[in-house]
Write an enzyme that holds these catalytic residues in place. Structure first.
Site, mmCIF file in Angstrom:
data_model
loop_
_atom_site.group_PDB
_atom_site.id
_atom_site.type_symbol
_atom_site.label_atom_id
_atom_site.label_comp_id
_atom_site.label_asym_id
_atom_site.label_seq_id
_atom_site.Cartn_x
_atom_site.Cartn_y
_atom_site.Cartn_z
ATOM 1 N N GLU A 118 -1.709 2.576 -0.412
ATOM 2 C CA GLU A 118 -0.688 3.380 0.289
ATOM 3 C C GLU A 118 0.055 2.623 1.384
ATOM 4 O O GLU A 118 1.221 2.918 1.675
ATOM 5 C CB GLU A 118 -1.330 4.639 0.895
ATOM 6 C CG GLU A 118 -1.688 5.717 -0.108
ATOM 7 C CD GLU A 118 -3.063 5.519 -0.728
ATOM 8 O OE1 GLU A 118 -3.534 6.423 -1.428
ATOM 9 O OE2 GLU A 118 -3.681 4.456 -0.503
ATOM 10 N N GLU B 102 -9.122 8.566 -4.478
ATOM 11 C CA GLU B 102 -9.569 9.566 -3.494
ATOM 12 C C GLU B 102 -10.204 10.771 -4.188
ATOM 13 O O GLU B 102 -11.181 11.341 -3.691
ATOM 14 C CB GLU B 102 -8.393 9.975 -2.604
ATOM 15 C CG GLU B 102 -8.005 8.843 -1.649
ATOM 16 C CD GLU B 102 -6.762 9.126 -0.831
ATOM 17 O OE1 GLU B 102 -6.866 9.178 0.406
ATOM 18 O OE2 GLU B 102 -5.679 9.307 -1.425
#
Length: 725
Positions: A139, A119
């Protein structure tokens, strides 16, 4: 050249005016609030300095970043770590500082760029990677969604379909694939990575390459109608694959928000959803499983004693049946030379054929090249005698469950194998002390209980007796790691940990069926609970013969807590023994697809007649909740006994045993973690109520009774457990 050390990041500015910001948080440069704050401070400084024209972000020691430190999530959940204000990381640091910077930035990616690491990279204006670097957003494996803008940037870089696949499956891609997808802009060797990134950043500055914020890219996003079709299809698939899970659907909703209302709205919805999911039971359970898996190899009194594992160079496997061939496959796949022994040429040829078939399956699926296949199978040697056992470091016995046969084998092994050789048995039912009764080498006898198919199933039960040397346990843990198994170290008892805990699973099912609950409804309820299959479909898969062998051992050792049903013996008399014979509790076609059998009721009626049990109307109409509890609470009860007796040193080991050995849903945290979420007092009260009505099978054990009286956790340590080792 200027430099600045912010503890978690280091910034160096070259003569070319490019600032290299290096994340430095060993071993994998994991992220925390401190690290992210340090990244922001380095960026702020670089943006203020006149001698900095452009920025490259990278990670120390060949790893970009393995993502957010999962221990921090646990800290936030428990309240020990203060949660940052909403949007501080995703909006304030990554979007409004890194991505909106007035100086161009390039991510130089080597090793890992996972979760928050990727990210960060996606907020840069370009990404350069090495060919073998792994990039992904895993995640969802923890019951979360990407929380630092990944739900908005990944679809805009690789397209909606591929981004959904990457997020929902948590599968990373390598640099070579990432460049084709558009996730990275170029792939270069490690030694060229930083120099290429520097030049790329300056090219962006000079407008020789595009300067575009990832979050505002639109060329990979489909028109709204088509995008919604893709998202709705993804929802359907997510519901099928993960019946009880909310977070995959939340992830899809958040992606859709960004497409419909714009990326800024999507980022804020992501922030809100992430914070909500972090508090969920699913997230807490999956984080518990994550750490419990990594804790199974830590055994008090053994792994903390300073013992260094010995090198195992050559392994022998006795028996080329389903288990033996699977064990041999697992070993040669990890580059162990293996001797496979059988009793005659016919059996040996069949055993080697099974190993080849296992490897050929990998070949067909593209998981292995022809060259690798040839190299791997060359590690296997078939023999009919013990002569070549004189230089082996470990033997795994995997013959049929016959006590006298195993005793003779171990007596022979002691004669032929060197004195340091580990003598392991794959038995699932027979006492190791009994197996080693005719040997003098009690200190090197150990259980190596694999689960079928042994080259696929991830769990390995390492079973020690009171005489087993700690060094042998350390050696076995090391072998387990090398063959990519998750090991749990358990004490010697009937069924060890997994089979003993779950013997009441099928027993409770038989209890319900004889009182009127439908076989197929029980299986549906248990599958809906999250198990791969219910107790009756599992019995068919394993085969009644194996089930009876395990059951007889359990009945012999624990007669007071066994539910005695004649249903399986009656079915066996009619040659119904499960999937292999085409009929058991279900009927099977030639593709082994199961379907209900209307004739099953006649066998159930015969069993009721012999047992003297009548149909009870309330069992016909039991709720799903009652069915699940009557199936699983006896399992919890037996798990409590296993823990109290010190068969397992840590309750978390039993959680992993249940998840990896029996398919207990990881999003419930394992058998003991799940029990604690319900409360010891609740489980005790239900079992006590049933025991008064239906007998000893449901009687709460002393450990559960004691913990319930105190309102204590079932997973809290048991002091006497340490004495087992």
């Amino acid at each position: 050249m200027g430099s600045k050390d912010n503890r978690r990041t280091v910034m160096e500015v070259g003569a070319d005016g490019v600032a290299i910001i290096t994340i430095n948080n060993p071993p994998v440069n994991s992220l925390s609030l401190d690290v992210l704050q340090s990244v922001k401070e380095s960026y702020d400084e670089a943006l203020l300095r006149d001698d900095v024209k452009a920025i490259v972000v990278t990670g120390a020691n060949g790893k970009f970043s393995g993502g957010f430190d999962i221990t921090s999530f646990g800290g936030i959940q428990s309240g020990k770590v203060e949660q940052p204000k909403p949007g501080y990381v995703s909006i304030e640091i990554l979007t409004d500082t890194l991505e909106a910077a007035k100086k161009p930035s390039v991510a130089a990616i080597d090793g890992l760029a996972l979760g928050g690491g990727l990210e960060i990279a996606m907020t840069c204006h370009a990404r350069i990677s090495t060919p073998t670097a792994q990039l992904g957003l895993p995640e969802l494996q923890l019951g979360l969604i990407p929380g630092f803008g990944g739900t908005q940037r990944l679809p805009r870089l690789v397209g909606l379909t591929k981004s959904l696949e990457m997020m929902l499956t948590s599968k990373p891609v390598k640099g070579e694939e990432a460049v084709d997808l558009g996730l990275v802009d170029a792939v270069v060797p490690s030694h060229e990575l930083i120099d290429t990134a520097r030049r790329w950043a300056l090219d962006i500055l000079e407008r020789r390459r595009p300067w575009v914020a990832s979050v505002y890219k639109t060329d990979k996003i489909e028109a709204l109608g088509e995008a919604r079709e893709i998202l709705n299809f993804a929802r359907e698939q997510a519901r099928k694959r993960a019946l009880n899970l909310k977070h995959p659907l939340v992830c899809i909703d958040v992606i859709e928000e960004g497409i419909v209302a714009g990326p800024r709205a999507g980022l804020w919805k992501e922030v809100e959803a992430f914070q909500e999911l972090l508090k969920s039971d699913t997230c807490k359970s999956l984080i518990h499983v994550f750490f419990a898996m990594r804790g199974t190899s830590k055994v008090p009194g053994v792994t903390d004693a300073g013992l260094v594992p010995r090198q195992v160079k050559k392994v022998a496997v006795l028996g080329g049946g389903l288990m033996g061939s699977g064990i041999a496959t697992a070993l040669i796949l990890s580059n162990y030379p293996v001797i496979l022994k059988e009793v005659n040429e016919k059996f040996l040829e069949a055993g080697i054929g099974r190993v080849k078939a296992n490897l050929q399956s990998r070949l067909k699926k593209g998981k292995m090249s022809q060259e690798k296949f040839e190299k791997t199978i060359s590690l296997l040697t078939g023999v009919l005698d013990y002569e070549s056992f004189r230089d082996v470091d470990m033997v795994v016995e995997a013959v049929i469950e016959n006590v006298s046969l195993k005793q003779q084998i171990f007596a022979d092994l002691e004669k032929y194998c060197p004195p340091h050789c580990i003598l392991a048995s794959n038995t699932s039912t027979i006492d190791l002390n009994l197996i080693g009764e005719r040997t003098k080498s009690q200190d090197r006898i150990v259980g190596a209980h694999f689960f079928s198919p042994a080259h696929v199933m991830p769990l390995l039960e390492i079973v020690h007796t009171k005489q087993t040397s700690p060094r042998v346990i350390v050696d076995m843990l090391n072998v387990g790691k090398k063959i990519r198994k998750t090991p749990i170290v358990v004490g010697n008892c009937t069924g060890f940990a997994v089979n003993r805990m779950f013997f009441p699973y099928s027993q409770a099912g038989l209890f319900l069926v004889e009182r009127g609950t439908d076989v197929y409804r029980i299986d549906r309820v248990i599958t809906k609970f999250g198990m791969p299959m219910g107790p009756f479909r599992l019995a068919d898969l394993v085969g009644f013969g194996v089930g009876i062998a395990t059951g007889m051992q359990f009945i012999e050792n624990f007669p007071d807590r066994t539910y005695k049903s004649m249903l399986v013996p009656i079915m066996l008399e009619d040659k119904r023994s499960g999937e292999a014979t085409g009929k058991g509790f279900y009927l099977y076609d030639n593709k082994r697809k199961a379907r209900p059998d209307p004739e099953l009721n006649k066998y159930i009626e015969q069993s009721r007649s012999i047992s003297g049990v009548a149909v009870d109307p309330k069992f016909v109409k039991l709720s799903d909740k009652d069915i699940a509890e009557m199936i699983f609470f006896p399992v919890v009860n037996e798990a409590c006994r296993v823990f109290a007796e010190g068969i397992a040193v840590k309750a978390a080991d039993l959680d992993i045993a249940a998840v990896m050995g029996m398919g207990f849903p990881p999003y419930r945290g394992g058998i003991m973690f799940w029990a604690d979420s319900l409360g010891s007092n609740y489980i005790y009260s239900r079992l006590e109520e049933w025991s008064k009505m239906y007998g000893e099978f449901f009687k709460p054990c002393a450990f559960l009774t004691e913990r319930a009286a105190k309102g204590a956790s079932l997973s809290a340590p048991v002091e006497q457990a340490k004495s087992r080792l």
